[in-house]
Design a protein around this motif. Structure first.
Motif, PDB file in Angstrom:
ATOM      1  N   ALA A 144     -10.904  62.859 -17.955  1.00 49.02           N
ATOM      2  CA  ALA A 144      -9.503  63.063 -18.318  1.00 49.02           C
ATOM      3  C   ALA A 144      -8.944  64.399 -17.829  1.00 49.02           C
ATOM      4  O   ALA A 144      -7.785  64.686 -18.032  1.00 49.02           O
ATOM      5  CB  ALA A 144      -9.343  62.973 -19.821  1.00 49.02           C
ATOM      6  N   ILE A 145      -9.776  65.219 -17.230  1.00 52.86           N
ATOM      7  CA  ILE A 145      -9.282  66.523 -16.789  1.00 52.86           C
ATOM      8  C   ILE A 145      -9.619  66.749 -15.319  1.00 52.86           C
ATOM      9  O   ILE A 145     -10.567  66.179 -14.784  1.00 52.86           O
ATOM     10  CB  ILE A 145      -9.849  67.669 -17.653  1.00 52.86           C
ATOM     11  N   SER A 146      -8.833  67.585 -14.697  1.00 55.21           N
ATOM     12  CA  SER A 146      -9.044  67.844 -13.269  1.00 55.21           C
ATOM     13  C   SER A 146      -9.719  69.191 -13.020  1.00 55.21           C
ATOM     14  O   SER A 146     -10.245  69.432 -11.941  1.00 55.21           O
ATOM     15  CB  SER A 146      -7.709  67.807 -12.526  1.00 55.21           C
ATOM     16  N   SER A 147      -9.664  70.073 -14.014  1.00 55.91           N
ATOM     17  CA  SER A 147     -10.304  71.380 -13.870  1.00 55.91           C
ATOM     18  C   SER A 147     -10.631  71.914 -15.251  1.00 55.91           C
ATOM     19  O   SER A 147     -10.156  71.396 -16.253  1.00 55.91           O
ATOM     20  CB  SER A 147      -9.364  72.346 -13.138  1.00 55.91           C
ATOM     21  N   GLY A 148     -11.430  72.961 -15.298  1.00 54.35           N
ATOM     22  CA  GLY A 148     -11.786  73.543 -16.586  1.00 54.35           C
ATOM     23  C   GLY A 148     -12.720  72.627 -17.361  1.00 54.35           C
ATOM     24  O   GLY A 148     -13.682  72.082 -16.814  1.00 54.35           O
ATOM     25  N   PHE A 149     -12.422  72.417 -18.642  1.00 51.42           N
ATOM     26  CA  PHE A 149     -13.213  71.524 -19.484  1.00 51.42           C
ATOM     27  C   PHE A 149     -12.412  71.198 -20.735  1.00 51.42           C
ATOM     28  O   PHE A 149     -11.399  71.823 -21.016  1.00 51.42           O
ATOM     29  CB  PHE A 149     -14.564  72.163 -19.860  1.00 51.42           C
ATOM     30  N   ALA A 150     -12.920  70.235 -21.479  1.00 55.71           N
ATOM     31  CA  ALA A 150     -12.341  69.893 -22.776  1.00 55.71           C
ATOM     32  C   ALA A 150     -13.492  69.627 -23.729  1.00 55.71           C
ATOM     33  O   ALA A 150     -14.594  69.257 -23.303  1.00 55.71           O
ATOM     34  CB  ALA A 150     -11.440  68.673 -22.658  1.00 55.71           C
ATOM     35  N   VAL A 151     -13.242  69.839 -24.999  1.00 59.77           N
ATOM     36  CA  VAL A 151     -14.266  69.611 -26.013  1.00 59.77           C
ATOM     37  C   VAL A 151     -13.649  68.764 -27.120  1.00 59.77           C
ATOM     38  O   VAL A 151     -12.566  69.056 -27.612  1.00 59.77           O
ATOM     39  CB  VAL A 151     -14.782  70.951 -26.608  1.00 59.77           C
ATOM     40  N   ARG A 152     -14.404  67.708 -27.466  1.00 54.98           N
ATOM     41  CA  ARG A 152     -13.973  66.867 -28.571  1.00 54.98           C
ATOM     42  C   ARG A 152     -14.958  67.138 -29.719  1.00 54.98           C
ATOM     43  O   ARG A 152     -16.163  67.046 -29.542  1.00 54.98           O
ATOM     44  CB  ARG A 152     -14.013  65.399 -28.164  1.00 54.98           C
TER      45      ARG A 152
END
Length: 184
Positions: A144-152
């Motif tokens: 769902a992301i193109s750069s960086g990161f995400a945390v659920r």
């Protein structure tokens, strides 16, 4: 008849004198009228010149004001274009962090989370790199992301997509970039 001739001569003489007086008065009156008309003409000429000069000055002032506004607008536009390019460069550099820097950034960011049950979302091009690091965090298959990161984490979603982060602080970045690049 001589008396009659004398009286006639006297009347003609008086008439000539009166005619000359009338002509002289008419000449003086005509000269006065001409002088008055010349003065009125000069006065009108001066008024026309004064009005023309005032209108010309007003027109010049308006043109200068318009040009100053155009220069100011062009300068603001050019500055905004530079700021936009700098922000685009920041996004580009963040998207293209070298592997070591990306992992270091990711580890530091993840250390601030206290939850144990985290799901990490990374861009496809960083997935293999993150898997090799064994970060003790579950890696999501989601892209769902193109750069960086995400945390659920449980019901929370922490989006650290670099584009989103940069855009969220764009106003502050714009001010900082303007101050650094255009101080004077």
């Amino acid at each position: 008849m001589s008396n009659l001739d004398n009286i006639t001569s006297k009347i003609i003489e008086d008439a000539k004198l009166k005619a000359e007086e009338i002509i002289e008065n008419a000449k003086v009156s005509a000269e006065q009228i001409v002088e008055d008309k010349i003065l009125q003409g000069e006065k009108k000429k001066a008024e026309i010149i004064e009005n023309s000069e005032r209108e010309a000055k007003t027109l010049i002032d308006r043109k200068l004001s318009k040009q100053n506004l155009q220069v100011r607008d062009d300068l603001i536009s050019a500055k905004q274009e530079v700021v936009d390019r700098v922000i685009d460069m920041v996004k580009y550099k963040l998207k293209n962090l070298d592997d070591k820097t990306y992992i270091s950034f990711l580890k530091k960011a993840l250390s601030s989370f206290e939850e144990d049950d985290l799901l990490l979302i990374v861009p496809e091009d960083k997935r293999e790199l993150v898997e090799k690091e064994n970060l003790n965090i579950k890696l999501s298959d989601e892209e769902a992301i193109s750069s960086g990161f995400a945390v659920r984490a449980e019901n929370m979603y922490y989006n650290n997509d670099f584009d989103g982060v940069v855009e969220s602080i764009r106003d502050d970045l714009t001010i900082e970039i303007m101050n650094k690049l255009f101080e004077s």
